[in-house]
Design a protein around this motif. Structure first.
Motif: not given
Length: 231
Positions: A170, A174, A177, A179, A183-189
Motif C-alpha cells: 500500500e 502511494l 503515485e 506522494r 502525504a502517505i502519513r495523512e492518507r494512511l493515518v
C-alpha cells in the motif's frame, strides 16, 4: 547451536582456517567449540562486522562464517562485510548464518559469485555434523543454501513484490503515485516514523541497499510498476 550433536569419532577432513563473526557470545563460543571439535581452526572469532573486516584483511582465512545482522544497527552489517570481502578477494568462501529468511541478501551475495557460497538459517543449524558438512562444502568451492531460502529465492526471482506485506504494498503504491512521506502519513493515518520504517523495509526486501534514498525510491517504484504491468 548449544547442544548440537557431534559424533563419537570425527571423520578425517581437510583442515580449514575459519574467520567467525557472531555478536552473541554464547553462540560464538559454541560455534568455535564445534568447528574446533571437527578438526578445523578458528583463526578469529569476533562480535562485529568491523572487527571481521580488520581481521580478514590482516590474515585471510580459508572461509568466512558470519551472521547477517550485527552491531551497531543489527540490520545487515555482517552481510555487507561479507560482500566487501568477497569483492576484495574474489572466490573467498563465505558461509552466512541468518535468523530470518532474507531473500534479497542471498541474491546480493550470490551476485558476487555462487561458488564457495553458503546461506543457512540458524534454526536449522542444530546438527553439528550437518553444519560442518556445509562448512566443508563451501570451503571447497561448493554452494549450500537452506531449503527454505531456495523456495523463497525462486518466488523472489519470479516476483520480488511477493516479499512485501499488504501495508508495504500500500505504501509503495502511494509512492508510485508520487506522494511524499507526509502525504502517505495523512492518507494512511499513521506516523511519519512508521512511514519511514515501511519504506526502509521495502528497500531491504527489494534488495535496494547501496544507492541514495531518492534513487532507491525510484527503483522501488519501477519494480512496483513492472509488477502491475505483469498483472
Amino acid at each position: 547451536m548449544t547442544g548440537a550433536r557431534v559424533p563419537d569419532r570425527v571423520p578425517d577432513r581437510v583442515r580449514v582456517r575459519v574467520a567467525l563473526a557472531e555478536d552473541s557470545g554464547l553462540l560464538r563460543d559454541s560455534l568455535v567449540a564445534l568447528i574446533t571439535r571437527f578438526g578445523h581452526e578458528v583463526v578469529t572469532a569476533v562480535g562485529s562486522a568491523d572487527e571481521l573486516l580488520t581481521a580478514v584483511r590482516a590474515a585471510p582465512p580459508d572461509i568466512v562464517v558470519t551472521d547477517v545482522r550485527m552491531p551497531p544497527t543489527f540490520r545487515d552489517e555482517g552481510l555487507r562485510a561479507a560482500i566487501a570481502l568477497r569483492r576484495e578477494r574474489p572466490g573467498l568462501p563465505i558461509l552466512v548464518l541468518s535468523q530470518h529468511v532474507d531473500t534479497p541478501s542471498l541474491t546480493e551475495l550470490l551476485d558476487t559469485g555462487a561458488a564457495g557460497t553458503g546461506y543457512l538459517l540458524k534454526d536449522r543449524v542444530t546438527n553439528g555434523t550437518d553444519f560442518v558438512a556445509a562448512l566443508d562444502e563451501v570451503a571447497a568451492g561448493g554452494t549450500v543454501v537452506d531449503p527454505e531460502m531456495v523456495r523463497r529465492l525462486l518466488a523472489y526471482r519470479r516476483d520480488p513484490l511477493r516479499l512485501l506485506s499488504a501495508r508495504e504494498l500500500e505504501v509503495l503504491g502511494l509512492m508510485a503515485e508520487g506522494r511524499s512521506n507526509t502525504a502517505i502519513r495523512e492518507r494512511l493515518v499513521i506516523s511519519e516514523v512508521t512511514v519511514s520504517k515501511h519504506i526502509g523495509s521495502i528497500f531491504t526486501k527489494l534488495g535496494l541497499h547501496s544507492d541514495g534514498a531518492d534513487h532507491r525510491r525510484v527503483l522501488a517504484v519501477l519494480t512496483y510498476l513492472r509488477g502491475a504491468d505483469a498483472d
